[in-house]
Write a protein that holds these residues in place. Sequence first.
Motif, mmCIF file in Angstrom:
data_model
loop_
_atom_site.group_PDB
_atom_site.id
_atom_site.type_symbol
_atom_site.label_atom_id
_atom_site.label_comp_id
_atom_site.label_asym_id
_atom_site.label_seq_id
_atom_site.Cartn_x
_atom_site.Cartn_y
_atom_site.Cartn_z
ATOM 1 N N ASN A 186 -48.487 -3.041 -48.269
ATOM 2 C CA ASN A 186 -47.257 -2.779 -49.011
ATOM 3 C C ASN A 186 -47.482 -2.842 -50.522
ATOM 4 O OD1 ASN A 186 -44.590 -2.891 -50.129
ATOM 5 N ND2 ASN A 186 -43.847 -3.431 -48.082
ATOM 6 N N ALA A 187 -47.547 -1.657 -51.123
ATOM 7 C CA ALA A 187 -47.769 -1.586 -52.575
ATOM 8 C C ALA A 187 -46.595 -2.177 -53.342
ATOM 9 C CB ALA A 187 -47.997 -0.145 -52.993
ATOM 10 N N GLY A 188 -45.389 -2.105 -52.778
ATOM 11 C CA GLY A 188 -44.221 -2.665 -53.451
ATOM 12 C C GLY A 188 -44.278 -4.178 -53.543
ATOM 13 N N VAL A 189 -44.705 -4.832 -52.451
ATOM 14 C CA VAL A 189 -44.838 -6.297 -52.473
ATOM 15 C C VAL A 189 -45.951 -6.708 -53.428
ATOM 16 C CG1 VAL A 189 -45.370 -8.334 -51.084
ATOM 17 C CG2 VAL A 189 -43.905 -6.529 -50.151
ATOM 18 N N GLU A 190 -47.060 -5.963 -53.391
ATOM 19 C CA GLU A 190 -48.135 -6.249 -54.344
ATOM 20 C C GLU A 190 -47.651 -6.081 -55.784
ATOM 21 O OE1 GLU A 190 -51.359 -7.523 -56.056
ATOM 22 O OE2 GLU A 190 -51.241 -7.489 -53.865
ATOM 23 N N GLU A 227 -47.643 3.575 -52.644
ATOM 24 C CA GLU A 227 -47.875 3.626 -54.089
ATOM 25 C C GLU A 227 -46.748 2.907 -54.821
ATOM 26 O OE1 GLU A 227 -50.597 4.932 -55.361
ATOM 27 O OE2 GLU A 227 -51.342 5.847 -53.502
ATOM 28 N N ALA A 228 -47.096 2.276 -55.917
ATOM 29 C CA ALA A 228 -46.112 1.619 -56.777
ATOM 30 C C ALA A 228 -46.671 1.584 -58.195
ATOM 31 C CB ALA A 228 -45.805 0.210 -56.289
ATOM 32 N N PHE A 229 -45.811 1.378 -59.160
ATOM 33 C CA PHE A 229 -46.289 1.333 -60.547
ATOM 34 C C PHE A 229 -45.336 0.498 -61.398
ATOM 35 C CE2 PHE A 229 -43.009 4.454 -60.954
ATOM 36 C CZ PHE A 229 -42.550 4.320 -62.254
#
Length: 359
Positions: A186-190, A227-229
């Motif tokens: 989970n890119a959002g949790v990271e 993906e997250a940013f």
Amino acid sequence: MLDDLETLVLRESFSSDHAAVAASAGVVAEVGARHLGTGPETLVVDGVTHLRWSFGTPRVLLLAHHDTVWPIGSLREHPWSVVDGVARGPGVFDMKAGLVQLFHALRSLPSLDGVCVLVTGDEELGSRTSRTLIEEAARACEAALVLEASADGGALKVARKGVSNYRLAVHGLAAHAGLEPQKGANAGVELAHQILAIAAMSDANGPTTVTPTLMGAGTSVNTVPAEAFVAVDARAADRAAQEAVDARMRALTPRLPGTRLELRGGPNRPPMDPASSAALFKLAEHVADELGLGPLRGVAVGGGSDGNFSAGVGCPTLDGLGAVGGGAHAAHEHVIVEEMPRRSALLAGLVEAILAGRG
């Protein structure tokens, strides 16, 4: 002065619209030529239009910009007006009134020999295409005077924080959020872990600020984000602190298995140290006293300007010599009209004093 200001404000110049910036440069060139007796060099770098006037061997650099943060069409909601001594309109304070004051100040001088005027077209975007022009001009000059708007109450800006900009991307692995979320990363949790780590880099009530700003993650409500940013704005009062933040940003590591970090960006503007403005501010105080303009006040601010670049290459720099008013980048942006000729007189006196070797 009001006629010139109206002309500039009515020509909208949103930084990201290269055609609008080019059209604005044409208007600025016309206004400037009328007052300075000659047209400027037009310098187009990667599609962005800048203007430069040089008279003799430059010793004093006057820095300004003609781009604004206001999208084309903003005049419909924020029309040009002058009511009860207050001028309003997109970019009126930041910094088209400063341009008007610059042209009128130079027009009043008996000679422009030794003056260089650089009007950039991408200051609001970080001066990516104009930085080299600014630094080259500043290295050749004894002083740089920046026509950015004043601080509260007309204070001059004697120091600025350095500015760094980053974009941290988190790469994970998508999976069905209902059927098998455990198969994803989970890119959002990271991202949440990283945002907390980044925010903790700020000094508690101190001069260094590290602020997560724009952020996003995911593609649908039933998919583990792959993906997250997050975008990060960092400000520091000196180079050591700016470099320390940069090192900490580059030392970030992922917390969740299967995720990976990708960092882009870094320092954009070096700090403008108080020492770079000290002698010029003292000279400005003398000029203001001679002209009966009242005592001056100098303050340190967090915002960056092209003055950071001139100071960064060792050129003594004084900032905030532009308009008196407030509301930069906001709906209540405005200029106090009666201060325009006073600030123009201060600038003229300061340029003349430097050229005469008084500072």
